[in-house]
Design a protein around this motif. Sequence first.
Motif, short mmCIF file in Angstrom:
data_model
loop_
_atom_site.label_atom_id
_atom_site.label_comp_id
_atom_site.label_asym_id
_atom_site.label_seq_id
_atom_site.Cartn_x
_atom_site.Cartn_y
_atom_site.Cartn_z
N GLY A 1 0.82 -1.21 0.00
CA GLY A 1 0.00 0.00 0.00
C GLY A 1 0.85 1.25 0.00
N ASN B 1 -3.09 6.37 3.11
CA ASN B 1 -3.81 5.19 2.63
C ASN B 1 -5.04 4.96 3.52
OD1 ASN B 1 -4.52 2.33 2.14
ND2 ASN B 1 -2.63 2.30 0.97
N SER C 1 -6.96 2.33 3.88
CA SER C 1 -7.20 0.98 4.37
C SER C 1 -6.85 0.86 5.84
CB SER C 1 -6.36 -0.03 3.57
OG SER C 1 -6.26 -1.26 4.24
N GLN D 1 -2.58 -8.62 -1.62
CA GLN D 1 -3.77 -9.41 -1.33
C GLN D 1 -3.59 -10.81 -1.92
OE1 GLN D 1 -7.42 -7.86 -2.98
NE2 GLN D 1 -8.62 -8.71 -1.32
N THR E 1 -14.36 -1.20 -6.01
CA THR E 1 -12.96 -0.93 -6.33
C THR E 1 -12.79 -0.10 -7.60
OG1 THR E 1 -12.81 -3.06 -7.48
CG2 THR E 1 -12.08 -2.99 -5.18
N ASP F 1 -12.98 -3.62 7.35
CA ASP F 1 -11.69 -4.01 6.79
C ASP F 1 -11.79 -4.09 5.27
OD1 ASP F 1 -9.23 -5.11 6.20
OD2 ASP F 1 -9.44 -6.84 7.52
N THR G 1 -12.67 -0.67 3.34
CA THR G 1 -11.58 0.31 3.30
C THR G 1 -10.44 -0.18 2.40
OG1 THR G 1 -10.56 -0.53 5.36
CG2 THR G 1 -12.13 1.32 5.54
N VAL G 2 -10.23 -1.48 2.29
CA VAL G 2 -9.27 -2.00 1.31
C VAL G 2 -9.76 -1.69 -0.10
CG1 VAL G 2 -8.32 -4.09 0.27
CG2 VAL G 2 -8.25 -3.80 2.74
N ALA H 1 -9.06 1.83 -0.91
CA ALA H 1 -7.65 2.04 -1.22
C ALA H 1 -7.33 1.56 -2.64
CB ALA H 1 -6.78 1.31 -0.21
#
Length: 305
Positions: A107, A112, A114, A141, A164, A258, A261-262, A265
Motif C-alpha cells: 500500500g 492510505n 485501508s 492481497q 474498487t 476491513d 476500506t481495502v 484504497a
Amino acid sequence: MTILLTGASGGFGRRAVELLLDRLPAHELILMTRTPEKLADFAARGADIRYGDFDDYESLKSAFTGADKVLLISASKVGSRIPQHTNAINAARAADVRHVVYTSYIGKGPDNPSLAVGDHRSTEDLLRESGMTWTVLRNAQYTDALVEAGARVPLRTGRWLSSTGSGRMPLVTRDDCVDSAVEVLSTPGHEDVIYEITGPELLTYREVAETIAEVAERPIEYLDVDEEAMYAHFDSMGIPRVAVADQSVDAVPWSSEDMVTVERAIRLGFMEVASQDVEKLTGKRPKSLREFTREREGHLKSLRG
C-alpha cells in the motif's frame, strides 16, 4: 541459528515450517502456537513446540527465549493487531532476539485509507524503533482469498459486487509469500529491508471476476457499486462491520470495515504496486491469477449455483 515462527499451526506457518525443514535441522526451529497439539507431527520430527498468545506478553517472552530470528506472522483482526504486535515486538526485544521478519501488507502513501494498511505501517514503525534488525515483507492481497473465499457468493448468485472501480491490485498467492519468507529466514542478509511481495500482474476486480467466471464456466455479472451498497451486501451476508473474535461467515474471516476500506484504497490507486521482489528472492516468477484459478477449477465448479 535458531528460528522461531509465530502462528506456526496456521496455513502460512505450516507451509513455512515444511520448507524450512528441507533446509535446516529440526532442532533449530521453535514453533509457537496457541494450540501446541496441532503441531505434534513437527514435534515428532524434532522441532521445539511452544505455547504463545499475542494477547499474553509473558507467554511470548517465554516462547521467544533462545530465538535468534523470528518470523512474526501478523495477527488477522483489524483493531487488534497493534496491541498484539506491540506485545510480540517488546517480548522479542526482552528475549534478546536479533532479527524480526514481519509479514506486512502492501500500500502506497501516508494517507492510505485501508484500516489494515494502517495497522501494518504502525507495526513497521514499532520494528524500526525496537533496536532489533528487521525485514518487512509487504504481501499483496492473496489470490487464494479472492478465488477461494471471495468467489463463493458470486458463483452461487451470478453477481459480483465491488466498490474498487478501475483500481488495480497485484494479487499474489500465499505460497509465493511463504516461499519469499523462507528465503529471507534461511539466507544471510536482508537486514532493515522492505520487500514488496506481489504477483506478476496488476488486476482490477472486474478482471478477476471475468477470469473466475471463465474457468468455472459460470456467467457472473460484475456490478460496480458504491461503498454504501458494499456495506449493505456484507450486512446481508451476516458479516460484522467491526472485527470480532473467531468471525467467519461463508469462508470470509474479515469484517466489512476491513474489506470496504481495502476496496477504497484499491479504487483510489493506493494498492497499485508493481515489484519483482518475489523473483529476486526465490528465483522464480510468481504464479498468475489464471494459473492459480486453473489449479482450482474443480473446486470453483463445485461452488456454482
